[in-house]
Design a protein around this motif. Structure first.
Motif, PDB file in Angstrom:
ATOM      1  N   TYR A  36      40.671  44.016  46.253  1.00 12.64           N
ATOM      2  CA  TYR A  36      41.067  42.595  45.817  1.00 12.64           C
ATOM      3  C   TYR A  36      39.726  41.738  46.540  1.00 12.64           C
ATOM      4  N   LEU A  37      38.744  41.979  47.191  1.00 13.41           N
ATOM      5  CA  LEU A  37      37.631  41.422  47.602  1.00 13.41           C
ATOM      6  C   LEU A  37      36.270  42.006  46.958  1.00 13.41           C
ATOM      7  N   LYS A  38      36.263  43.211  47.079  1.00 10.94           N
ATOM      8  CA  LYS A  38      34.998  43.872  46.351  1.00 10.94           C
ATOM      9  C   LYS A  38      34.856  43.462  44.886  1.00 10.94           C
ATOM     10  N   PRO A  39      35.761  43.564  44.073  1.00  9.37           N
ATOM     11  CA  PRO A  39      35.602  43.076  42.559  1.00  9.37           C
ATOM     12  C   PRO A  39      34.823  41.462  42.396  1.00  9.37           C
ATOM     13  N   PHE A  40      35.150  40.743  43.477  1.00  8.18           N
ATOM     14  CA  PHE A  40      34.206  39.510  43.269  1.00  8.18           C
ATOM     15  C   PHE A  40      32.664  39.813  43.472  1.00  8.18           C
ATOM     16  N   GLY A  41      32.564  40.775  44.434  1.00 11.67           N
ATOM     17  CA  GLY A  41      31.078  40.892  44.903  1.00 11.67           C
ATOM     18  C   GLY A  41      30.637  41.788  43.589  1.00 11.67           C
ATOM     19  N   ASP A  42      31.197  42.639  42.991  1.00  9.68           N
ATOM     20  CA  ASP A  42      30.940  43.289  41.701  1.00  9.68           C
ATOM     21  C   ASP A  42      30.348  42.262  40.631  1.00  9.68           C
ATOM     22  N   ILE A  43      31.202  41.379  40.457  1.00 10.33           N
ATOM     23  CA  ILE A  43      30.865  40.092  39.575  1.00 10.33           C
ATOM     24  C   ILE A  43      29.604  39.773  39.984  1.00 10.33           C
ATOM     25  N   PHE A  44      29.247  39.301  41.209  1.00  8.45           N
ATOM     26  CA  PHE A  44      28.050  38.811  41.630  1.00  8.45           C
ATOM     27  C   PHE A  44      26.980  39.830  41.142  1.00  8.45           C
ATOM     28  N   VAL A  45      27.130  41.004  41.519  1.00 10.78           N
ATOM     29  CA  VAL A  45      25.952  42.027  41.149  1.00 10.78           C
ATOM     30  C   VAL A  45      25.763  42.097  39.565  1.00 10.78           C
ATOM     31  N   ASN A  46      26.995  42.107  38.773  1.00  8.21           N
ATOM     32  CA  ASN A  46      26.571  42.112  37.376  1.00  8.21           C
ATOM     33  C   ASN A  46      26.005  40.918  36.870  1.00  8.21           C
ATOM     34  N   LEU A  47      26.002  39.788  37.350  1.00 10.65           N
ATOM     35  CA  LEU A  47      25.440  38.825  37.189  1.00 10.65           C
ATOM     36  C   LEU A  47      23.972  38.946  37.286  1.00 10.65           C
ATOM     37  N   LEU A  48      23.589  39.378  38.597  1.00 12.04           N
ATOM     38  CA  LEU A  48      22.204  39.615  38.872  1.00 12.04           C
ATOM     39  C   LEU A  48      21.525  40.562  37.757  1.00 12.04           C
ATOM     40  N   LYS A  49      22.319  41.636  37.472  1.00  6.53           N
ATOM     41  CA  LYS A  49      21.839  42.616  36.432  1.00  6.53           C
ATOM     42  C   LYS A  49      21.694  41.906  35.114  1.00  6.53           C
ATOM     43  N   PHE A  50      22.444  40.976  34.818  1.00  5.68           N
ATOM     44  CA  PHE A  50      22.460  40.204  33.574  1.00  5.68           C
ATOM     45  C   PHE A  50      21.196  39.270  33.461  1.00  5.68           C
TER      46      PHE A  50
END
Length: 405
Positions: A36-50
Protein backbone atom coordinates in the motif's frame (compact mmCIF):
# COMPACT_ATOMS: atom_id res chain seq x y z
CA UNK A 1 3.11 23.20 4.22
CA UNK A 2 2.65 25.44 1.16
CA UNK A 3 5.21 27.89 2.54
CA UNK A 4 7.74 25.15 3.30
CA UNK A 5 10.53 24.76 0.74
CA UNK A 6 10.79 21.55 -1.28
CA UNK A 7 14.08 20.45 0.36
CA UNK A 8 12.47 20.81 3.80
CA UNK A 9 9.45 18.84 2.64
CA UNK A 10 11.72 16.09 1.30
CA UNK A 11 13.74 15.97 4.52
CA UNK A 12 10.56 15.83 6.62
CA UNK A 13 9.23 13.08 4.35
CA UNK A 14 12.51 11.19 4.80
CA UNK A 15 12.23 11.29 8.59
CA UNK A 16 8.56 10.37 8.50
CA UNK A 17 9.26 7.49 6.11
CA UNK A 18 12.01 6.14 8.35
CA UNK A 19 9.70 6.33 11.38
CA UNK A 20 6.82 4.59 9.60
CA UNK A 21 9.19 1.98 8.18
CA UNK A 22 10.62 1.18 11.59
CA UNK A 23 7.11 0.85 13.03
CA UNK A 24 6.16 -1.53 10.20
CA UNK A 25 9.35 -3.53 10.75
CA UNK A 26 8.82 -3.80 14.52
CA UNK A 27 5.14 -4.72 14.18
CA UNK A 28 5.84 -7.18 11.35
CA UNK A 29 3.80 -5.17 8.85
CA UNK A 30 6.33 -5.08 6.00
CA UNK A 31 3.64 -6.53 3.71
CA UNK A 32 1.51 -3.45 4.30
CA UNK A 33 4.34 -1.16 3.26
CA UNK A 34 4.98 -3.25 0.14
CA UNK A 35 1.32 -3.44 -0.86
CA UNK A 36 0.00 0.00 0.00
CA UNK A 37 2.96 2.41 0.26
CA UNK A 38 5.45 1.22 -2.35
CA UNK A 39 2.99 1.59 -5.30
CA UNK A 40 2.95 5.37 -4.78
CA UNK A 41 6.73 5.39 -4.92
CA UNK A 42 6.53 3.32 -8.11
CA UNK A 43 4.26 5.97 -9.63
CA UNK A 44 6.84 8.65 -8.84
CA UNK A 45 9.64 6.58 -10.41
CA UNK A 46 7.48 5.94 -13.50
CA UNK A 47 6.93 9.67 -13.90
CA UNK A 48 10.70 10.22 -13.70
CA UNK A 49 11.25 7.63 -16.43
CA UNK A 50 8.48 9.22 -18.49
CA UNK A 51 10.07 12.69 -18.39
CA UNK A 52 13.73 11.71 -18.97
CA UNK A 53 13.72 11.57 -22.78
CA UNK A 54 11.84 14.86 -23.42
CA UNK A 55 13.94 16.66 -20.80
CA UNK A 56 17.21 15.55 -22.37
CA UNK A 57 16.05 16.19 -25.94
CA UNK A 58 14.61 19.67 -25.52
CA UNK A 59 17.01 20.95 -22.85
CA UNK A 60 20.00 20.06 -25.02
CA UNK A 61 18.48 21.57 -28.16
CA UNK A 62 17.58 24.73 -26.27
CA UNK A 63 21.05 24.89 -24.73
CA UNK A 64 22.74 24.56 -28.12
CA UNK A 65 20.54 27.24 -29.65
CA UNK A 66 21.24 29.61 -26.75
CA UNK A 67 24.99 29.48 -27.48
CA UNK A 68 24.81 31.65 -30.62
CA UNK A 69 27.20 34.06 -28.99
CA UNK A 70 29.89 31.39 -28.68
CA UNK A 71 31.29 32.59 -32.03
CA UNK A 72 31.87 36.02 -30.51
CA UNK A 73 33.98 34.69 -27.67
CA UNK A 74 36.11 32.56 -30.00
CA UNK A 75 39.15 31.08 -28.38
CA UNK A 76 38.02 32.00 -24.87
CA UNK A 77 34.96 29.83 -25.31
CA UNK A 78 37.03 26.98 -26.75
CA UNK A 79 39.49 27.02 -23.85
CA UNK A 80 36.63 27.15 -21.37
CA UNK A 81 34.90 24.14 -22.91
CA UNK A 82 38.16 22.16 -23.02
CA UNK A 83 38.77 22.85 -19.32
CA UNK A 84 35.21 21.99 -18.36
CA UNK A 85 35.13 18.76 -20.37
CA UNK A 86 38.55 17.64 -19.11
CA UNK A 87 37.75 18.15 -15.44
CA UNK A 88 34.37 16.43 -15.84
CA UNK A 89 36.01 13.33 -17.33
CA UNK A 90 38.49 13.29 -14.43
CA UNK A 91 35.58 13.69 -12.00
CA UNK A 92 33.91 10.61 -13.49
CA UNK A 93 37.15 8.66 -13.11
CA UNK A 94 37.48 9.72 -9.46
CA UNK A 95 33.87 8.81 -8.72
CA UNK A 96 34.18 5.39 -10.34
CA UNK A 97 37.51 4.68 -8.62
CA UNK A 98 36.33 5.49 -5.09
CA UNK A 99 32.91 3.83 -5.51
CA UNK A 100 34.46 0.65 -6.92
CA UNK A 101 36.84 0.63 -3.94
CA UNK A 102 33.84 0.76 -1.60
CA UNK A 103 32.17 -2.01 -3.66
CA UNK A 104 35.30 -4.19 -3.53
CA UNK A 105 35.49 -3.76 0.25
CA UNK A 106 31.90 -5.00 0.50
CA UNK A 107 30.53 -1.71 1.83
CA UNK A 108 27.68 -1.59 -0.69
CA UNK A 109 24.74 -3.99 -0.23
CA UNK A 110 23.14 -6.53 -2.57
CA UNK A 111 19.38 -6.03 -2.44
CA UNK A 112 18.53 -7.86 -5.66
CA UNK A 113 15.10 -9.41 -5.46
CA UNK A 114 14.03 -6.96 -2.77
CA UNK A 115 13.57 -3.82 -4.87
CA UNK A 116 11.15 -4.12 -7.77
CA UNK A 117 10.77 -7.11 -10.04
CA UNK A 118 13.13 -6.06 -12.80
CA UNK A 119 16.09 -8.25 -13.67
CA UNK A 120 19.08 -7.53 -15.86
CA UNK A 121 21.67 -9.74 -17.52
CA UNK A 122 24.76 -7.71 -18.47
CA UNK A 123 25.93 -8.06 -22.05
CA UNK A 124 29.53 -8.53 -23.03
CA UNK A 125 31.58 -5.51 -24.06
CA UNK A 126 31.83 -5.59 -27.84
CA UNK A 127 34.76 -3.21 -28.10
CA UNK A 128 35.16 0.54 -28.52
CA UNK A 129 34.21 0.69 -32.19
CA UNK A 130 30.99 -1.27 -31.67
CA UNK A 131 30.11 1.04 -28.79
CA UNK A 132 30.89 4.06 -30.96
CA UNK A 133 28.63 2.79 -33.76
CA UNK A 134 25.86 2.11 -31.24
CA UNK A 135 25.83 5.74 -30.14
CA UNK A 136 24.49 6.85 -33.53
CA UNK A 137 20.80 5.95 -34.00
CA UNK A 138 19.35 4.30 -37.10
CA UNK A 139 15.80 4.93 -35.90
CA UNK A 140 15.03 8.09 -33.97
CA UNK A 141 11.76 6.81 -32.52
CA UNK A 142 13.37 3.56 -31.39
CA UNK A 143 15.97 5.60 -29.48
CA UNK A 144 13.12 7.42 -27.75
CA UNK A 145 11.06 4.33 -26.90
CA UNK A 146 14.07 2.40 -25.63
CA UNK A 147 15.34 5.46 -23.70
CA UNK A 148 18.80 5.05 -25.25
CA UNK A 149 20.22 8.18 -23.66
CA UNK A 150 23.44 8.45 -25.66
CA UNK A 151 21.45 8.23 -28.88
CA UNK A 152 18.96 10.81 -27.60
CA UNK A 153 21.87 13.15 -26.83
CA UNK A 154 23.28 12.65 -30.35
CA UNK A 155 19.85 13.36 -31.86
CA UNK A 156 19.61 16.58 -29.82
CA UNK A 157 23.10 17.64 -30.96
CA UNK A 158 22.23 17.06 -34.62
CA UNK A 159 18.89 18.85 -34.47
CA UNK A 160 20.27 21.73 -32.43
CA UNK A 161 23.17 22.21 -34.83
CA UNK A 162 20.91 21.93 -37.89
CA UNK A 163 18.42 24.48 -36.56
CA UNK A 164 21.26 26.89 -35.81
CA UNK A 165 22.78 26.36 -39.27
CA UNK A 166 19.42 26.99 -40.96
CA UNK A 167 19.47 30.55 -39.66
CA UNK A 168 16.33 32.56 -40.25
CA UNK A 169 14.63 29.68 -42.08
CA UNK A 170 14.94 27.62 -38.90
CA UNK A 171 13.32 30.31 -36.76
CA UNK A 172 10.04 28.40 -36.44
CA UNK A 173 11.83 25.24 -35.25
CA UNK A 174 13.83 27.35 -32.82
CA UNK A 175 10.66 28.86 -31.38
CA UNK A 176 8.97 25.45 -31.21
CA UNK A 177 11.96 23.93 -29.38
CA UNK A 178 12.03 26.83 -26.92
CA UNK A 179 8.28 26.53 -26.35
CA UNK A 180 8.48 22.78 -25.80
CA UNK A 181 11.36 23.25 -23.39
CA UNK A 182 9.36 25.81 -21.37
CA UNK A 183 6.47 23.33 -21.13
CA UNK A 184 8.82 20.48 -20.18
CA UNK A 185 10.33 22.64 -17.45
CA UNK A 186 6.90 23.21 -15.91
CA UNK A 187 6.06 19.53 -16.17
CA UNK A 188 9.41 18.66 -14.60
CA UNK A 189 8.72 21.09 -11.76
CA UNK A 190 5.39 19.36 -11.13
CA UNK A 191 6.96 15.88 -11.06
CA UNK A 192 9.81 17.00 -8.80
CA UNK A 193 7.16 18.57 -6.57
CA UNK A 194 5.85 15.05 -5.97
CA UNK A 195 9.24 13.96 -4.63
CA UNK A 196 8.18 14.14 -0.94
CA UNK A 197 5.49 11.52 -1.63
CA UNK A 198 7.96 9.28 -3.42
CA UNK A 199 10.56 9.74 -0.69
CA UNK A 200 8.11 8.95 2.13
CA UNK A 201 6.62 5.84 0.53
CA UNK A 202 9.89 4.39 -0.74
CA UNK A 203 11.79 5.06 2.47
CA UNK A 204 9.00 3.58 4.58
CA UNK A 205 8.94 0.47 2.38
CA UNK A 206 12.73 0.07 2.25
CA UNK A 207 13.17 0.44 6.03
CA UNK A 208 10.19 -1.85 6.67
CA UNK A 209 11.65 -4.61 4.48
CA UNK A 210 15.37 -4.09 5.08
CA UNK A 211 15.37 -2.81 8.64
CA UNK A 212 17.61 -0.08 10.02
CA UNK A 213 20.64 -1.56 8.20
CA UNK A 214 19.69 0.27 5.00
CA UNK A 215 20.28 3.60 6.79
CA UNK A 216 23.89 2.57 7.37
CA UNK A 217 24.29 1.73 3.68
CA UNK A 218 22.94 5.15 2.71
CA UNK A 219 25.41 6.78 5.10
CA UNK A 220 28.23 4.84 3.41
CA UNK A 221 27.27 5.92 -0.10
CA UNK A 222 27.10 9.53 1.14
CA UNK A 223 30.57 9.11 2.64
CA UNK A 224 31.82 7.67 -0.66
CA UNK A 225 30.48 10.66 -2.60
CA UNK A 226 31.93 13.27 -0.23
CA UNK A 227 35.34 11.58 -0.24
CA UNK A 228 35.25 11.78 -4.04
CA UNK A 229 34.20 15.45 -3.91
CA UNK A 230 37.12 16.29 -1.60
CA UNK A 231 39.69 14.35 -3.64
CA UNK A 232 38.61 16.04 -6.87
CA UNK A 233 38.67 19.51 -5.33
CA UNK A 234 42.03 19.04 -3.62
CA UNK A 235 43.80 17.42 -6.55
CA UNK A 236 42.24 18.84 -9.72
CA UNK A 237 41.15 22.37 -8.77
CA UNK A 238 43.96 23.29 -6.38
CA UNK A 239 46.49 21.69 -8.77
CA UNK A 240 45.22 23.67 -11.77
CA UNK A 241 45.12 26.89 -9.73
CA UNK A 242 48.70 26.31 -8.58
CA UNK A 243 50.18 25.18 -11.91
CA UNK A 244 48.41 27.59 -14.26
CA UNK A 245 47.75 30.57 -11.99
CA UNK A 246 50.44 30.35 -9.31
CA UNK A 247 47.83 30.40 -6.51
CA UNK A 248 48.63 28.27 -3.45
CA UNK A 249 45.95 25.69 -2.51
CA UNK A 250 45.38 27.35 0.88
CA UNK A 251 44.92 30.75 -0.77
CA UNK A 252 42.62 29.26 -3.40
CA UNK A 253 40.28 27.59 -0.93
CA UNK A 254 40.37 30.61 1.39
CA UNK A 255 39.40 32.83 -1.53
CA UNK A 256 36.55 30.54 -2.59
CA UNK A 257 35.24 29.88 0.94
CA UNK A 258 32.37 32.39 0.71
CA UNK A 259 31.06 30.83 -2.51
CA UNK A 260 31.50 27.30 -1.14
CA UNK A 261 29.50 28.07 2.01
CA UNK A 262 26.74 29.81 0.06
CA UNK A 263 26.58 26.91 -2.42
CA UNK A 264 26.35 24.36 0.39
CA UNK A 265 23.40 26.12 1.99
CA UNK A 266 21.55 27.08 -1.21
CA UNK A 267 22.38 23.96 -3.28
CA UNK A 268 22.16 26.17 -6.37
CA UNK A 269 25.04 27.10 -8.68
CA UNK A 270 22.93 29.81 -10.32
CA UNK A 271 22.00 31.44 -7.01
CA UNK A 272 25.69 31.44 -6.03
CA UNK A 273 26.80 33.28 -9.19
CA UNK A 274 27.19 36.78 -7.64
CA UNK A 275 29.29 35.40 -4.79
CA UNK A 276 31.30 33.22 -7.19
CA UNK A 277 32.12 36.21 -9.40
CA UNK A 278 33.30 38.28 -6.48
CA UNK A 279 35.53 35.43 -5.27
CA UNK A 280 36.95 34.81 -8.76
CA UNK A 281 37.70 38.49 -9.35
CA UNK A 282 39.35 38.87 -5.94
CA UNK A 283 41.56 35.84 -6.70
CA UNK A 284 42.76 37.49 -9.92
CA UNK A 285 40.35 36.51 -12.70
CA UNK A 286 39.65 39.10 -15.40
CA UNK A 287 36.19 40.53 -14.84
CA UNK A 288 35.02 40.09 -18.44
CA UNK A 289 36.25 36.49 -18.59
CA UNK A 290 34.71 35.53 -15.24
CA UNK A 291 31.46 37.13 -16.42
CA UNK A 292 31.47 34.67 -19.32
CA UNK A 293 32.96 31.55 -17.72
CA UNK A 294 30.93 31.47 -14.49
CA UNK A 295 27.40 31.62 -16.00
CA UNK A 296 28.44 29.07 -18.64
CA UNK A 297 29.91 26.88 -15.90
CA UNK A 298 26.73 27.04 -13.82
CA UNK A 299 24.93 25.63 -16.86
CA UNK A 300 27.27 22.99 -18.31
CA UNK A 301 30.13 22.39 -15.82
CA UNK A 302 28.84 19.86 -13.30
CA UNK A 303 31.78 17.85 -11.91
CA UNK A 304 29.99 17.26 -8.61
CA UNK A 305 26.95 15.95 -10.43
CA UNK A 306 29.14 13.70 -12.59
CA UNK A 307 30.77 12.22 -9.47
CA UNK A 308 27.35 11.74 -7.89
CA UNK A 309 26.12 9.86 -10.95
CA UNK A 310 29.12 7.52 -10.95
CA UNK A 311 28.97 6.81 -7.20
CA UNK A 312 25.20 6.34 -7.23
CA UNK A 313 25.36 4.10 -10.31
CA UNK A 314 27.92 1.75 -8.75
CA UNK A 315 25.96 1.73 -5.48
CA UNK A 316 22.65 0.95 -7.18
CA UNK A 317 24.32 -1.63 -9.42
CA UNK A 318 25.48 -3.38 -6.25
CA UNK A 319 21.96 -3.15 -4.84
CA UNK A 320 20.69 -4.76 -8.05
CA UNK A 321 23.21 -7.59 -7.76
CA UNK A 322 25.25 -6.34 -10.73
CA UNK A 323 28.93 -5.64 -11.24
CA UNK A 324 29.60 -3.06 -13.92
CA UNK A 325 31.85 -4.13 -16.79
CA UNK A 326 34.57 -1.95 -18.30
CA UNK A 327 32.27 -1.19 -21.22
CA UNK A 328 29.47 -0.12 -18.90
CA UNK A 329 31.83 2.13 -16.94
CA UNK A 330 32.86 3.81 -20.20
CA UNK A 331 29.17 4.35 -20.92
CA UNK A 332 28.75 5.89 -17.47
CA UNK A 333 31.61 8.32 -18.16
CA UNK A 334 30.23 9.25 -21.59
CA UNK A 335 26.66 9.63 -20.38
CA UNK A 336 27.63 11.57 -17.25
CA UNK A 337 29.88 13.95 -19.21
CA UNK A 338 27.35 14.64 -21.97
CA UNK A 339 24.38 14.73 -19.62
CA UNK A 340 26.08 17.29 -17.38
CA UNK A 341 26.10 19.59 -20.40
CA UNK A 342 22.56 18.74 -21.49
CA UNK A 343 20.45 18.86 -18.35
CA UNK A 344 22.32 20.93 -15.80
CA UNK A 345 19.89 23.85 -16.03
CA UNK A 346 16.82 21.72 -15.30
CA UNK A 347 15.25 21.73 -11.86
CA UNK A 348 15.93 18.35 -10.27
CA UNK A 349 18.78 17.76 -12.72
CA UNK A 350 20.72 15.35 -10.49
CA UNK A 351 17.76 12.99 -10.22
CA UNK A 352 17.01 13.16 -13.95
CA UNK A 353 20.66 12.64 -14.91
CA UNK A 354 20.91 9.65 -12.59
CA UNK A 355 17.85 8.10 -14.24
CA UNK A 356 19.56 8.68 -17.61
CA UNK A 357 22.74 6.95 -16.48
CA UNK A 358 20.87 3.98 -15.01
CA UNK A 359 18.97 3.57 -18.28
CA UNK A 360 22.23 3.71 -20.24
CA UNK A 361 23.85 0.80 -18.39
CA UNK A 362 20.69 -1.26 -17.87
CA UNK A 363 20.14 -0.85 -14.13
CA UNK A 364 16.40 -0.92 -13.27
CA UNK A 365 15.34 2.67 -12.62
CA UNK A 366 13.13 1.43 -9.78
CA UNK A 367 16.29 1.27 -7.66
CA UNK A 368 16.52 5.06 -7.76
CA UNK A 369 13.96 5.07 -4.95
CA UNK A 370 16.68 3.87 -2.58
CA UNK A 371 18.79 6.97 -3.04
CA UNK A 372 16.37 9.75 -3.96
CA UNK A 373 15.47 10.20 -0.29
CA UNK A 374 18.94 11.53 0.51
CA UNK A 375 19.44 13.38 -2.78
CA UNK A 376 19.43 16.74 -1.01
CA UNK A 377 22.47 15.71 1.06
CA UNK A 378 24.30 14.73 -2.13
CA UNK A 379 23.17 17.97 -3.78
CA UNK A 380 24.73 20.23 -1.16
CA UNK A 381 28.17 18.68 -1.63
CA UNK A 382 28.05 18.43 -5.41
CA UNK A 383 26.95 22.07 -5.73
CA UNK A 384 29.98 23.12 -3.66
CA UNK A 385 32.22 21.21 -6.04
CA UNK A 386 30.51 22.63 -9.12
CA UNK A 387 30.95 26.21 -7.90
CA UNK A 388 34.59 25.64 -6.91
CA UNK A 389 35.32 24.21 -10.36
CA UNK A 390 33.71 27.19 -12.09
CA UNK A 391 35.93 29.62 -10.15
CA UNK A 392 39.03 27.55 -10.94
CA UNK A 393 38.05 27.57 -14.61
CA UNK A 394 37.65 31.36 -14.65
CA UNK A 395 41.10 31.76 -13.10
CA UNK A 396 42.77 29.36 -15.54
CA UNK A 397 41.17 30.85 -18.66
CA UNK A 398 42.08 34.37 -17.50
CA UNK A 399 45.72 33.32 -17.03
CA UNK A 400 45.88 31.59 -20.43
CA UNK A 401 44.51 34.69 -22.15
CA UNK A 402 47.02 36.96 -20.41
CA UNK A 403 49.94 34.73 -21.43
CA UNK A 404 48.68 34.70 -25.00
CA UNK A 405 48.61 38.48 -25.00
Amino acid sequence: MKKMSLPKKIFLSLLLGVAVGLVCAVTDNAAFAASYLKPFGDIFVNLLKFIVVPVVLFSMIDGILSMDNMKKVGKVGWKTLVYFTGTTIVACAVGLLISNLFYTLGLFPDLSGEVGNATYVPSEFQGFMATLVGIFPSNMWQAFTEANMLQVIVIALFFGGAIMAAGEKGRLCRDIAASFYAVIERLMAFIIGLAPIGVFTYMAWVVATQGAAILGHLALVLLCAYISYLIHALIVYSFSAKVFCGIRPTAFFKGTAAAIIFAFTSASSAATLPVSKRCADELGADSDISAFVLPLGSTIHMDGTAIYQCVATVFLASCAGMQLTIGQMLLVVATATLASIGTAGVSGAGMIMLAMTLEAVGIPVSYIGLIVAVDRLFDMGRTCLNVTGDIAGALCVSTWERRKG
